[in-house]
Design a protein around this motif. Sequence first.
Motif, PDB file in Angstrom:
ATOM      1  N   PRO A   1     -20.066   1.287  60.146  1.00 19.77           N
ATOM      2  CA  PRO A   1     -18.956   0.485  59.630  1.00 19.77           C
ATOM      3  C   PRO A   1     -18.913   0.361  58.114  1.00 19.77           C
ATOM      4  O   PRO A   1     -17.833   0.307  57.524  1.00 19.77           O
ATOM      5  CB  PRO A   1     -19.185  -0.883  60.280  1.00 19.77           C
ATOM      6  N   GLN A   2     -20.081   0.329  57.472  1.00 17.61           N
ATOM      7  CA  GLN A   2     -20.125   0.081  56.032  1.00 17.61           C
ATOM      8  C   GLN A   2     -20.151   1.350  55.181  1.00 17.61           C
ATOM      9  O   GLN A   2     -20.247   1.284  53.965  1.00 17.61           O
ATOM     10  CB  GLN A   2     -21.362  -0.761  55.694  1.00 17.61           C
TER      11      GLN A   2
ATOM     12  N   ASN B   1     -33.580   5.826  55.265  1.00 18.38           N
ATOM     13  CA  ASN B   1     -33.617   5.069  54.011  1.00 18.38           C
ATOM     14  C   ASN B   1     -32.339   5.268  53.204  1.00 18.38           C
ATOM     15  O   ASN B   1     -31.871   4.347  52.529  1.00 18.38           O
ATOM     16  CB  ASN B   1     -34.820   5.490  53.171  1.00 18.38           C
ATOM     17  N   ILE B   2     -31.784   6.478  53.286  1.00 18.67           N
ATOM     18  CA  ILE B   2     -30.567   6.764  52.527  1.00 18.67           C
ATOM     19  C   ILE B   2     -29.408   5.894  52.997  1.00 18.67           C
ATOM     20  O   ILE B   2     -28.661   5.334  52.182  1.00 18.67           O
ATOM     21  CB  ILE B   2     -30.213   8.260  52.627  1.00 18.67           C
ATOM     22  N   TYR B   3     -29.251   5.742  54.300  1.00 20.58           N
ATOM     23  CA  TYR B   3     -28.193   4.880  54.820  1.00 20.58           C
ATOM     24  C   TYR B   3     -28.356   3.449  54.302  1.00 20.58           C
ATOM     25  O   TYR B   3     -27.393   2.811  53.871  1.00 20.58           O
ATOM     26  CB  TYR B   3     -28.200   4.880  56.353  1.00 20.58           C
ATOM     27  N   GLN B   4     -29.587   2.942  54.335  1.00 22.33           N
ATOM     28  CA  GLN B   4     -29.854   1.585  53.859  1.00 22.33           C
ATOM     29  C   GLN B   4     -29.544   1.445  52.376  1.00 22.33           C
ATOM     30  O   GLN B   4     -28.962   0.451  51.936  1.00 22.33           O
ATOM     31  CB  GLN B   4     -31.315   1.224  54.117  1.00 22.33           C
ATOM     32  N   ASP B   5     -29.924   2.451  51.591  1.00 18.26           N
ATOM     33  CA  ASP B   5     -29.734   2.384  50.144  1.00 18.26           C
ATOM     34  C   ASP B   5     -28.260   2.502  49.752  1.00 18.26           C
ATOM     35  O   ASP B   5     -27.834   1.925  48.751  1.00 18.26           O
ATOM     36  CB  ASP B   5     -30.553   3.475  49.453  1.00 18.26           C
ATOM     37  N   VAL B   6     -27.485   3.253  50.526  1.00 14.60           N
ATOM     38  CA  VAL B   6     -26.052   3.338  50.265  1.00 14.60           C
ATOM     39  C   VAL B   6     -25.408   1.970  50.499  1.00 14.60           C
ATOM     40  O   VAL B   6     -24.613   1.482  49.696  1.00 14.60           O
ATOM     41  CB  VAL B   6     -25.387   4.401  51.161  1.00 14.60           C
ATOM     42  N   VAL B   7     -25.763   1.329  51.598  1.00 11.46           N
ATOM     43  CA  VAL B   7     -25.194   0.018  51.932  1.00 11.46           C
ATOM     44  C   VAL B   7     -25.594  -1.036  50.906  1.00 11.46           C
ATOM     45  O   VAL B   7     -24.776  -1.863  50.480  1.00 11.46           O
ATOM     46  CB  VAL B   7     -25.633  -0.425  53.344  1.00 11.46           C
ATOM     47  N   SER B   8     -26.859  -1.010  50.478  1.00 10.29           N
ATOM     48  CA  SER B   8     -27.337  -2.011  49.522  1.00 10.29           C
ATOM     49  C   SER B   8     -26.785  -1.788  48.122  1.00 10.29           C
ATOM     50  O   SER B   8     -26.791  -2.699  47.295  1.00 10.29           O
ATOM     51  CB  SER B   8     -28.870  -1.991  49.459  1.00 10.29           C
ATOM     52  N   GLY B   9     -26.316  -0.566  47.850  1.00 11.35           N
ATOM     53  CA  GLY B   9     -25.783  -0.254  46.530  1.00 11.35           C
ATOM     54  C   GLY B   9     -26.832   0.209  45.544  1.00 11.35           C
ATOM     55  O   GLY B   9     -26.543   0.406  44.368  1.00 11.35           O
ATOM     56  N   SER B  10     -28.065   0.421  46.017  1.00 11.37           N
ATOM     57  CA  SER B  10     -29.120   0.872  45.112  1.00 11.37           C
ATOM     58  C   SER B  10     -28.976   2.346  44.754  1.00 11.37           C
ATOM     59  O   SER B  10     -29.607   2.836  43.820  1.00 11.37           O
ATOM     60  CB  SER B  10     -30.501   0.610  45.723  1.00 11.37           C
ATOM     61  N   ILE B  11     -28.147   3.076  45.494  1.00 13.99           N
ATOM     62  CA  ILE B  11     -27.757   4.430  45.107  1.00 13.99           C
ATOM     63  C   ILE B  11     -26.239   4.537  45.220  1.00 13.99           C
ATOM     64  O   ILE B  11     -25.602   3.757  45.939  1.00 13.99           O
ATOM     65  CB  ILE B  11     -28.415   5.520  45.990  1.00 13.99           C
ATOM     66  N   ASP B  12     -25.670   5.478  44.481  1.00 17.95           N
ATOM     67  CA  ASP B  12     -24.221   5.673  44.535  1.00 17.95           C
ATOM     68  C   ASP B  12     -23.819   6.548  45.710  1.00 17.95           C
ATOM     69  O   ASP B  12     -22.841   6.268  46.408  1.00 17.95           O
ATOM     70  CB  ASP B  12     -23.733   6.329  43.243  1.00 17.95           C
ATOM     71  N   LEU B  13     -24.581   7.620  45.904  1.00 20.92           N
ATOM     72  CA  LEU B  13     -24.246   8.594  46.935  1.00 20.92           C
ATOM     73  C   LEU B  13     -25.484   8.977  47.728  1.00 20.92           C
ATOM     74  O   LEU B  13     -26.586   9.074  47.186  1.00 20.92           O
ATOM     75  CB  LEU B  13     -23.653   9.863  46.301  1.00 20.92           C
ATOM     76  N   GLY B  14     -25.293   9.212  49.003  1.00 26.35           N
ATOM     77  CA  GLY B  14     -26.353   9.739  49.851  1.00 26.35           C
ATOM     78  C   GLY B  14     -25.912  11.075  50.408  1.00 26.35           C
ATOM     79  O   GLY B  14     -24.707  11.283  50.633  1.00 26.35           O
ATOM     80  N   ILE B  15     -26.849  11.977  50.626  1.00 24.34           N
ATOM     81  CA  ILE B  15     -26.520  13.273  51.207  1.00 24.34           C
ATOM     82  C   ILE B  15     -27.435  13.505  52.394  1.00 24.34           C
ATOM     83  O   ILE B  15     -28.669  13.561  52.241  1.00 24.34           O
ATOM     84  CB  ILE B  15     -26.656  14.406  50.173  1.00 24.34           C
TER      85      ILE B  15
END
Length: 293
Positions: free
Chosen positions: A153-154, A131-145
Amino acid sequence: MDIETLKLFCDVIKLKGFTQAAVANSITQSAVSQRLKALEKKFGIPLIERQGSELHLTKAGEVVYKGARRILAELREVEEHLQEMDGKAGGSVRVAAIYSVGLYELDPFVKKFLQSHPDIQVQIEYSRASNIYQDVVSGSIDLGIVAYSNNRPQIRSIPFREDELVLICSLDYPFSQHESISLKKIASQPFVTFQEDIPTRKALDDILKRHGVSVIIKAEFDNIELIKRAVEIGLGISLVPSITVKSEVQSGILKALSLTEGPFMRPIAVLYRRGRALPPAVKKFIAVLTGNN
């Protein structure tokens, strides 16, 4: 349809309830229901359905939810860049971390950051790596850890830290009399571990395979807390990041053993979307995480 309605819709899904979304937005539950009914009327199709006491998105709801999160994220970026141009301080940082990092490793960094930047709001949520990878790409979160980050690629990744993997067992388990142990010794032992789709589980499976070790899987969980509790009651042994069991080892609840073939380190990385101009608040948070502040 307006931005506030889209935000309410996203909050209902994220917070898993109309009541929780109402509280978060300081409005009544009835008002939330009315706004969402208006949104469904606008699109002419149900977006949310109930299954017992739980809320679930319809297929149309999933499409609207992803789009709404993207719109809200882009609007927030515009607002923050305008603030930057106007020379205004402040802002916010939205971070999603896997459970084992969010629960045990982020706190000192967040405290340090807030001491230096009390005008910046930090939002931390715990989530699965996928989910973190998806949310980083969508821009719904700033950073994922995440742990064991993979190239996409994105997404760009920045090394954060490394945790040593250790074997844990209950105090009455035969291994508890040792300080270290060979992987060969845990062959055919009852084993408690992460679910198969979790990157740390895949890394553990690879370590065991490379050393020709086969264990008996007794239970699989999606978070570290359940794994620790299962080991504590004697369901089996496990391999986990050492920092996640520091408290239990010090309290005499669990025994942690180093691996003689090791050390085996679990790399953790900070993720952000490639091509995005990071707001000043996010850059400052990254600097604290990486020690470049």
